[in-house]
Every structure is written in structure tokens, then in C-alpha cells.
Design a protein around this motif. Sequence first.
Motif, PDB file in Angstrom:
ATOM      1  N   ASP A 106      -9.938   2.712   3.306  1.00  0.00           N
ATOM      2  CA  ASP A 106     -11.116   3.570   2.663  1.00  0.00           C
ATOM      3  C   ASP A 106     -10.340   4.908   2.149  1.00  0.00           C
ATOM      4  O   ASP A 106     -11.264   5.733   1.752  1.00  0.00           O
ATOM      5  CB  ASP A 106     -11.837   4.034   3.761  1.00  0.00           C
ATOM      6  CG  ASP A 106     -10.941   4.691   5.068  1.00  0.00           C
ATOM      7  OD1 ASP A 106      -9.999   4.872   4.601  1.00  0.00           O
ATOM      8  OD2 ASP A 106     -11.353   4.990   6.078  1.00  0.00           O
ATOM      9  N   GLY A 107      -9.093   5.081   1.752  1.00  0.00           N
ATOM     10  CA  GLY A 107      -8.684   6.203   1.003  1.00  0.00           C
ATOM     11  C   GLY A 107      -8.037   7.312   1.743  1.00  0.00           C
ATOM     12  O   GLY A 107      -7.385   8.051   1.377  1.00  0.00           O
ATOM     13  N   SER A 108      -8.461   7.257   3.162  1.00  0.00           N
ATOM     14  CA  SER A 108      -7.758   8.302   4.042  1.00  0.00           C
ATOM     15  C   SER A 108      -6.387   7.767   4.516  1.00  0.00           C
ATOM     16  O   SER A 108      -5.994   6.796   4.064  1.00  0.00           O
ATOM     17  CB  SER A 108      -8.585   8.318   5.318  1.00  0.00           C
ATOM     18  OG  SER A 108      -8.852   7.089   6.074  1.00  0.00           O
ATOM     19  N   TRP A 109      -6.017   8.960   5.109  1.00  0.00           N
ATOM     20  CA  TRP A 109      -4.504   8.641   5.386  1.00  0.00           C
ATOM     21  C   TRP A 109      -4.228   8.828   6.901  1.00  0.00           C
ATOM     22  O   TRP A 109      -4.911   9.615   7.634  1.00  0.00           O
ATOM     23  CB  TRP A 109      -3.318   9.673   4.787  1.00  0.00           C
ATOM     24  CG  TRP A 109      -3.302   9.413   3.415  1.00  0.00           C
ATOM     25  CD1 TRP A 109      -4.326   9.617   2.435  1.00  0.00           C
ATOM     26  CD2 TRP A 109      -2.185   8.794   2.647  1.00  0.00           C
ATOM     27  NE1 TRP A 109      -3.877   9.258   1.074  1.00  0.00           N
ATOM     28  CE2 TRP A 109      -2.379   8.911   1.474  1.00  0.00           C
ATOM     29  CE3 TRP A 109      -0.770   8.343   3.126  1.00  0.00           C
ATOM     30  CZ2 TRP A 109      -1.430   8.443   0.180  1.00  0.00           C
ATOM     31  CZ3 TRP A 109      -0.211   7.977   2.164  1.00  0.00           C
ATOM     32  CH2 TRP A 109      -0.256   8.063   0.775  1.00  0.00           C
ATOM     33  N   ARG A 162       0.888  -1.242   0.035  1.00  0.00           N
ATOM     34  CA  ARG A 162       0.043   0.098   0.031  1.00  0.00           C
ATOM     35  C   ARG A 162       0.876   1.247   0.002  1.00  0.00           C
ATOM     36  O   ARG A 162       1.825   1.189   0.435  1.00  0.00           O
ATOM     37  CB  ARG A 162      -1.030  -0.071   1.292  1.00  0.00           C
ATOM     38  CG  ARG A 162       0.005   0.063   2.528  1.00  0.00           C
ATOM     39  CD  ARG A 162      -1.204   0.362   3.879  1.00  0.00           C
ATOM     40  NE  ARG A 162      -1.945  -1.209   3.876  1.00  0.00           N
ATOM     41  CZ  ARG A 162      -2.980  -1.073   4.454  1.00  0.00           C
ATOM     42  NH1 ARG A 162      -3.657   0.081   4.884  1.00  0.00           N
ATOM     43  NH2 ARG A 162      -3.324  -2.491   4.677  1.00  0.00           N
ATOM     44  N   GLN A 199      -1.540   4.981   3.736  1.00  0.00           N
ATOM     45  CA  GLN A 199      -3.056   4.991   3.308  1.00  0.00           C
ATOM     46  C   GLN A 199      -3.795   3.770   3.849  1.00  0.00           C
ATOM     47  O   GLN A 199      -3.502   2.714   3.465  1.00  0.00           O
ATOM     48  CB  GLN A 199      -2.980   5.112   1.615  1.00  0.00           C
ATOM     49  CG  GLN A 199      -4.440   5.520   1.123  1.00  0.00           C
ATOM     50  CD  GLN A 199      -4.307   5.552  -0.546  1.00  0.00           C
ATOM     51  OE1 GLN A 199      -3.516   4.963  -0.921  1.00  0.00           O
ATOM     52  NE2 GLN A 199      -5.178   6.268  -1.036  1.00  0.00           N
TER      53      GLN A 199
END
Length: 491
Positions: A185-188, A115, A182
Motif C-alpha cells: 500500500d506504499g507505507s513502510w 520490492r 515498503q
Amino acid sequence: MMRLLPASLFGRMMLILFSGLVLAQILSASINFAERDRLLLRSSGMQSAQRIADIVKLLDSLGPAEQQRIVTILSVPPQVVRLEAAPQAPSAAALDNPHAAMFSAALHVALGDARPLRVSVRQAAPGARPSGLESGRQGMMGEHAGMAAAMSAAMPGMPGMPDMQAMRPFMASGLMFLTQVQLRDGSWVAFDTQLPQGPASTPWRLLLTLLVLLLTVLVLSYAAVRWMTRPLAVLASAADALGKDINRPPLPETGPTEVRRAAHAFNIMQSSLVRFIQDRTRIFAAMSHDLKTPITRMRLRTELLEDADLRQRFDKDLREMELMVTHTLDFMRGLEPPQVARPIDITALLESLQADNQDMHREVLIEGRARAPYVGDPERLKRCISNLIDNAILYGRQARIIVEDGPAALTLRIRDQGPGIAPDELGKVFEPFYRLEASRSRETGGTGLGLGIARNIARAAGGDVTLRNHPDGGLEATLHLPRKPGYLNAY
């Protein structure tokens, strides 16, 4: 710099060994400290990477609301956690740090996937706090204690909530890692992690170990160098003694191969010198002895001359030749080792010489007395002192003998009242047949052998004769005679 070096071979070898050992120990200690810090950093980095991976996996399994609550609970020094919509852009220098690459590789292994993530490293200033840490966190412990315990049970690799006071040492200094990972769900999620710096205290155990090793090697080196250089000292002492006594006992040919070879070569050299001196002495003695016969015949024929003036001149020349032959024989005999050694009453000997010179209307003064007999050849010693007295009277009008006696040596100083000798001539007057033009000539009866004979006799007895111009005027001859150990009890 050369003047600062030790004068002896032993001292220089010890200095080289000591300097080399100290330098080696300093380099060894530096390498050990650097390796310790590297291993500590690697160990701390692997633990932090595993902790971050566990938190990321936990956040992946939760919804946004629960993620925020978990992040709030886990954001505790030395690691501050926060959620972000997009990753921050750190500087290029921070991304290129070799520690960042190593930490990224460890984190990918811990996550088990590829990732997107970013790792940057910077040096933390003393007293700095990880960014995002707020001071009002005291109430968090009671509010989320149960959740922290549950997370600790769910993630064995992540310890429970630590105390803020206990975490202050980790905030003093060290490396700051900004890790951004990351989520699914795409958030960091961002982690400000401060790795603890290596222990600042001095590793006394390691230093003590190095010191013990250094002292042990130095002691062994001292013994080895002393053992190696001792034969050189023995050889130097033997060479010095050879100059005083050519007939000294040979060196023992024992020890390592090189030492035995050196001792054997030295003994061969000594025996060659002895044979050379003995052969030369015998040749000159034979020549001088054989010259007496034709001189005697010439003296008899001179008596038959009718011209009185011519007869007187011939007689004078023949007496001078006879005197030279006699002195040459004495000079050759002075090179031979003493044949008789017995206790000599030095005071009685000097008084006897004083009386003989007074009969010839010569002034000889004696100051001091010998406190014990001297062991030596009485005839040769008498000839030695007599020559020094003759030299003082012939060229200085008076002889003053000063006796200085001690347990180690007997010293006689014979002073005259003459003009002295030029400093550059003091050593030359001992050479055979050498005369000073200004003060010595055949008219005074000198042959140039008296001082040489005296010095040969003194050196054959282990002593020496030296000359110097006395500060109060005149020439002073010093006869130094070492005493035999057996006569030290007289003192």
C-alpha cells in the motif's frame, strides 16, 4: 638471543618443533573461532530475514488498523517493529557494511520479489536496547495473547510471543540491523533487529582437543628427534674415546643408510690412523735401535784415544746420544697398547721407587695409600711414575707423591719445590725434545722426552697426565688412571 638457544642439536630441534606446533595450533584455533562466528552470524541473519519476510507478507494482507495492532504485538526484543510513512536515511557507512548487503540478499530471497528495501548495520553497545522499544509493555501479553497464538499458527517460521526476561541476553551486544521494507500500500515498515553475539564462554572442548593433538605430536616428535640424534651422540662419544685409545673397538655399522655410512667412514679413519702410528713407531724404533751399533763402535774407538781430555769429551757426547736413543725407543713404545695387564699393588710400587731414589740420595715423600690394586701393565706404569719423579727431583729438588684413590679412578699427584713453569709453556713440555731454556739443559741430563713418555703411557691406559703450577709453589703433575669396573667391589 643465541645464548638462549639450547646447546644440543636435540634441544634445538625440539624447540623448533614445539614453537611451530604451538604457532600452528594458535592459528588453527583463531581460524576455527572466526569461522564459528561467521556461521553463527549467517545462521542468525537467515532466520531474522525469514521472520521479517513472514511479517511483511502478513502486513500486506491487512488493513491499516490491523497492521498497527499486529506491529504492536510483534514489537518484542530482539526485534522491534514499527510502521513509517517514509523510510529513514541511514548513514552511508551503515549501508556499505558487507553484513547489510548479505542480509538484503537473504531478505529478497525470502520475500520472493524485488520490492524496495533498505538495510543498514551498526555495532550495538553493551546494554543498548533497539530503538522504538518502550518500557510499558507488561500488559501487552494478556491483551493480545489470542492474536499472538493465531499468528504463530498462521506463520510457522515465526515463534510465539517471547518473554521479556528471556530476551535480555540478546540485548547485551551484537549487530543491530535496521531493515526498512515498503508494503504494497506504499507505507513502510521498519525492523530494528539485534542479532545475538557469538557465545562469550571459552570453547573448552575445542581447546582440549587442540591440547591433546599438541601433546600427541610433541611426544611423537620427541621420539623421532631422539631416534635421529642418538647416532650423532654415539659418533661423538666414539670420537672422544678415540683420542684416549686409538685401538678401541670399531663402531657397529648398523642403522639407517646415513648412519652406516658415517660409522663406516669413522672406522676407516680409525684404521688409517692406527696404521700410520704403527708405521711411524716401527720406523723410529728401528732407526733408534740401529743407532746403538755405531754408538757402541764409537765408544770402543774412544777408549783408544791417548788424549784423556778429548777421550772424556767424546765419552760424554756418546753417553748423551745413547741416552737420547734409549728415551726415543721408550717414547715409541709408549705409543703402543699395553701388552700385559694384571693387578698392581700401587703402594708397593711407590715404596719401591722411593727406596731406589733414596739409594741415590733423592728425597721422595709419599702421602696416602691405594685402597685396591690397579689393573695395568706394571712395567709401563713404573716407567711412567718414575719419569714424573725424575722430572720433579731434577728440576724441583724434591718429589712429594699424594695418592687419591676412589672407586672410579686412581690419581697420583707429584709435586716439587721448583720455580714452576710459565702458563703458556705447560702444554709444550710434553712435545718430544722440547726444553725450557731457563730450567732445562743437557747438563741436567734431560732429553725432553720424559714427560712425553709418561703421558703416552697414561693415555694408552685410558688416563692422562696434566701439569699445573701449585698455588703454594712448585709444579704439580697429576696422573689420572681410570679403574676397571671389576675392581669397584673393593669399595
